[in-house]
Enzyme design. Structure first.
Site, mmCIF file in Angstrom:
data_model
loop_
_atom_site.group_PDB
_atom_site.id
_atom_site.type_symbol
_atom_site.label_atom_id
_atom_site.label_comp_id
_atom_site.label_asym_id
_atom_site.label_seq_id
_atom_site.Cartn_x
_atom_site.Cartn_y
_atom_site.Cartn_z
ATOM 1 N N HIS A 146 19.739 48.620 19.710
ATOM 2 C CA HIS A 146 20.291 48.303 18.384
ATOM 3 C C HIS A 146 21.679 47.714 18.513
ATOM 4 C CE1 HIS A 146 16.976 50.564 16.480
ATOM 5 N NE2 HIS A 146 17.041 51.249 17.606
ATOM 6 N N LYS A 160 47.819 47.329 41.650
ATOM 7 C CA LYS A 160 48.828 48.394 41.660
ATOM 8 C C LYS A 160 50.201 47.805 41.959
ATOM 9 C CE LYS A 160 46.002 52.298 43.328
ATOM 10 N NZ LYS A 160 45.787 53.212 44.498
ATOM 11 N N GLU A 170 33.029 47.915 42.767
ATOM 12 C CA GLU A 170 34.174 48.073 43.669
ATOM 13 C C GLU A 170 33.713 47.921 45.127
ATOM 14 O OE1 GLU A 170 36.662 51.849 44.139
ATOM 15 O OE2 GLU A 170 37.964 50.549 42.966
HETATM 16 O O1 LIG Z 1 41.544 59.246 44.279
HETATM 17 P P1 LIG Z 1 42.721 58.340 44.240
HETATM 18 O O2 LIG Z 1 43.366 58.113 45.543
HETATM 19 O O3 LIG Z 1 43.706 58.776 43.182
HETATM 20 O O4 LIG Z 1 42.190 56.898 43.800
HETATM 21 C C1 LIG Z 1 41.601 56.727 42.542
HETATM 22 C C2 LIG Z 1 40.992 55.338 42.554
HETATM 23 O O5 LIG Z 1 42.045 54.436 42.843
HETATM 24 C C3 LIG Z 1 41.697 53.106 43.092
HETATM 25 O O6 LIG Z 1 41.325 52.523 41.905
HETATM 26 C C4 LIG Z 1 40.575 52.946 44.084
HETATM 27 O O7 LIG Z 1 40.172 51.597 44.094
HETATM 28 C C5 LIG Z 1 39.399 53.809 43.693
HETATM 29 O O8 LIG Z 1 38.387 53.683 44.674
HETATM 30 C C6 LIG Z 1 39.867 55.229 43.581
HETATM 31 O O9 LIG Z 1 38.772 56.045 43.211
#
Ligand SMILES: O=P(O)(O)OC[C@H]1O[C@H](O)[C@H](O)[C@@H](O)[C@@H]1O
Length: 628
Positions: free
Chosen positions: A436, A541, A407
């Site tokens: 394995h 998202k 990431e």
């Molecule tokens: O901690 P939050 O705001 O819920 O985000 C949870 C995750 O969401 C996304 O996937 C980001 O890319 C991550 O870096 C993060 O850890």
């Protein structure tokens, strides 16, 4: 017989089982046939005269011709094969071996075939990386795309924070975590309805960096019988959520639910919270009295927790990324509730940070890692990083590193706006188990990887060892499998790095986390990208949101058609037309198929099942019940 001065950690508990190297006092008389002791300072001290320095020998044997390409990447034009001579390999091993004596941590990069020319060419870029890292730690906007500072190193050394306000925030957060955890474990803070009269379980609800660190640390460090046993909801899979809640059973009444989300709005985490709150309602329990939030101040989650009067709230800071948040309340609170020594975790990370502040590349373990990554993957991710801890408790380290590395480094554009599609892919589980599974391909198949072995010297706590055959223990086999795999891969030109720690402790785990956080940051500088944002995740998202919006339209269309007398089944084309989305007909088909599989849409009799001919209508429901 003297012990092996360097390999056995300074920690009192580690008494060498049987010294196997004679410790010599003078290094000048050393020939490469003599044994060698590990002096307390860098091995590369030139006084260790064992013939010409190893790396110059490597220069003769593997005459890699490195030259800059047009895009500035240092690429290897020709590779004559890795150095296989035992004597020169030993020299290379000794010459490049990094040792952190206080941590008992070693880094062996000798089985990566970088040349002196390469190191010399990379020196200016590494020095620039060190300067950038120094500015980052001073509070520079090191995440330019989001206009943010990058401050995870301050979490384990608050006096590094660029101002007293941040320093106090960090200290106060740590004190609050420790106080709350102590009061929960002691029973001073307890659930209102638990027969045990205390909290016995933790249900952590979070995803990505709000789960992977706590999961890795729990697997690595939780005692066999922790004061609170932790489990995780880290996805929006209804069956997975049901499974965790079912496993808790009546212990839901003594479960502390920790909801972790830096943004406070991640859909999967929100869904997990709503599902858990539903379970609490159905059990007649008051969620607020057992709920804890770890999130940014005034986030949706923070405001929800505050308004609903949850048990506690802990801050996340905008200058700590999710994938580097293990040393914040995100990782420290769950760990402390499992009786893991979080101050030792912080200490280990801080010691490793300090070691990584040297600008002497050979003495900087994070820089050595970044250098190896660049060499092995040509600075463009041409090879994957296979992470192989030979220790069950470190099973989740590779999953943790997948987010930290991929990431951070997997970016479409560099800091100058060039399209680079950078990255470094990570996979692996543990050895010797993985031998394995896929070592066959690593040994003989496509050469698209390099390996990082994580070696843990201590097999069992002192006094618990047992010889399953004369002179041999289970741990000897594990050790042999690691060394054998390393040799077998190298014999077939497969490069590897080995990180060695004495044992898995909060201190060594903290050091490993800090080592890789820093290596990622240095490598990002070498390839000129921002390691601290994640634009690609937002795109995913957004697309998920669009699918849900389309589903809502499909449901409305089906509901309208199904409320007619007689019910009017619709073809896919009719549904798509009425949704004003003919171009989305395939997604509409998938939405309907998913709904039908969950009894939320009905496929009319006679439809032969082919996407082109199905006719669909809703079961008994109306728009108010339509959840989307
Ligand atoms: O901690 P939050 O705001 O819920 O985000 C949870 C995750 O969401 C996304 O996937 C980001 O890319 C991550 O870096 C993060 O850890």
């Amino acid at each position: 017989m003297a012990s092996i001065s360097g390999i056995c950690s300074s920690s009192p508990s580690l008494k060498p089982r049987k010294p196997f190297l004679r410790t010599t006092t003078s290094t000048s008389s050393l020939s490469c046939k003599d044994s060698v002791s590990f002096p307390t300072r860098r091995i590369s001290d030139r006084s260790l005269s064992i013939g010409s320095p190893a790396h110059s020998v490597a220069r003769e044997i593997s005459a890699d011709l490195s030259s800059k390409t047009t895009d500035g990447a240092v690429k290897k034009e020709k590779k004559m094969g890795l150095d296989k001579d035992p004597d020169s390999l030993w020299r290379r091993y000794v010459d490049w071996l990094y040792q952190h004596k206080e941590l008992g941590l070693f880094l062996d990069v000798s089985r990566v075939g970088f040349t002196d020319e390469f190191v010399e060419e990379m020196e200016p870029r590494l020095q620039a990386a060190f300067r950038a890292m120094e500015e980052l730690e001073k509070g520079a906007i090191a995440n330019p795309d989001e206009g943010r500072m990058v401050g995870h190193y301050w979490l384990r050394n608050p006096k590094l924070a660029p101002n007293s306000f941040l320093k106090v925030q960090i200290e106060n957060a740590l004190d609050a975590v420790c106080k709350f955890a102590d009061e929960v474990v002691s029973g001073k803070i307890k659930p209102p309805y638990s027969p045990e009269g205390r909290f016995t379980q933790i249900l952590s609800v979070g995803i990505g960096g709000s789960a992977l660190g706590p999961q890795f640390v729990a697997e690595a460090l939780a005692p066999d019988n922790p004061p609170l046993k932790i489990r995780f909801i880290d996805n929006t899979d209804p069956a997975g959520i049901d499974h965790q809640i079912a496993q808790l059973g009546p212990e839901l009444a003594s479960t502390l639910v920790i909801v972790i989300s830096k943004s406070g709005g991640t859909p999967e985490t929100r869904n997990g919270l709503l599902e858990v709150q539903k379970a609490f309602r159905e059990a007649g329990l008051d969620f607020a009295k057992q709920g804890v939030a770890i999130t940014q101040e005034n986030s949706l989650l923070d405001n929800t927790a505050r308004i609903e009067g949850w048990l506690a709230r802990f801050p996340m800071f905008d200058w700590v990324g999710g994938r580097t948040s293990e040393m914040s309340a995100v990782g420290l609170l769950p760990a402390a509730l499992q009786a893991i020594d979080i101050r030792e975790m912080l200490a280990g990370a801080s010691l490793m940070d300090e070691a990584n502040r040297t600008t002497v590349v050979r003495n900087n373990p994070a820089a050595l890692l970044a250098l190896c990554w660049y060499w092995a993957s040509d600075g463009v991710g041409s090879k994957d990083m296979v992470v192989l801890p030979y220790k069950d408790s470190l099973l989740l380290f590779s999953r943790y590193l997948q987010q930290l590395v991929m990431e951070s480094l997997g970016k479409e554009f560099d800091l100058d706006g060039n399209r680079v599609n950078q990255g470094l892919s990570v996979y692996g589980n543990k050895g010797s188990t993985d031998q394995h599974a896929y070592i066959q391909q690593l040994r003989e198949g496509v050469h698209n990887f390099f390996v990082t072995f994580i070696e843990v010297l201590r097999d069992r706590p002192p006094g618990h060892d047992w010889e399953l055959e004369p002179g041999v223990t289970c741990g000897d086999y594990l050790f042999g499998m690691l060394q054998g795999t390393r040799s077998a891969l190298y014999a077939n030109e497969r490069e590897s790095i080995t990180v060695t720690v004495q044992e898995v402790t909060p201190r060594s785990v903290g050091a490993l986390i800090a080592l890789y956080e820093r290596a990622v940051g240095i490598y990002a500088s070498l390839v000129n990208i921002n390691a601290y944002h994640q634009p690609g995740v937002e795109a995913g998202k957004k697309a998920a949101g669009e699918v849900l919006a389309l589903q809502k339209r499909v449901l409305a269309v089906l509901n309208e058609a199904s409320c007619k007398e007689p019910v009017e089944p619709l073809t896919l084309d009719e549904v798509a037309d009425r949704c004003h989305a003919p171009e989305d007909i395939e997604m509409i088909y998938k939405i309907i198929a998913h709904m039908a599989a969950n009894d939320r849409a009905l496929i009319a009799e006679g439809s032969c099942g082919s996407p082109r001919s199905i006719k669909v209508f809703l079961g008994e429901c109306n728009v108010d019940e339509l959840y989307v």
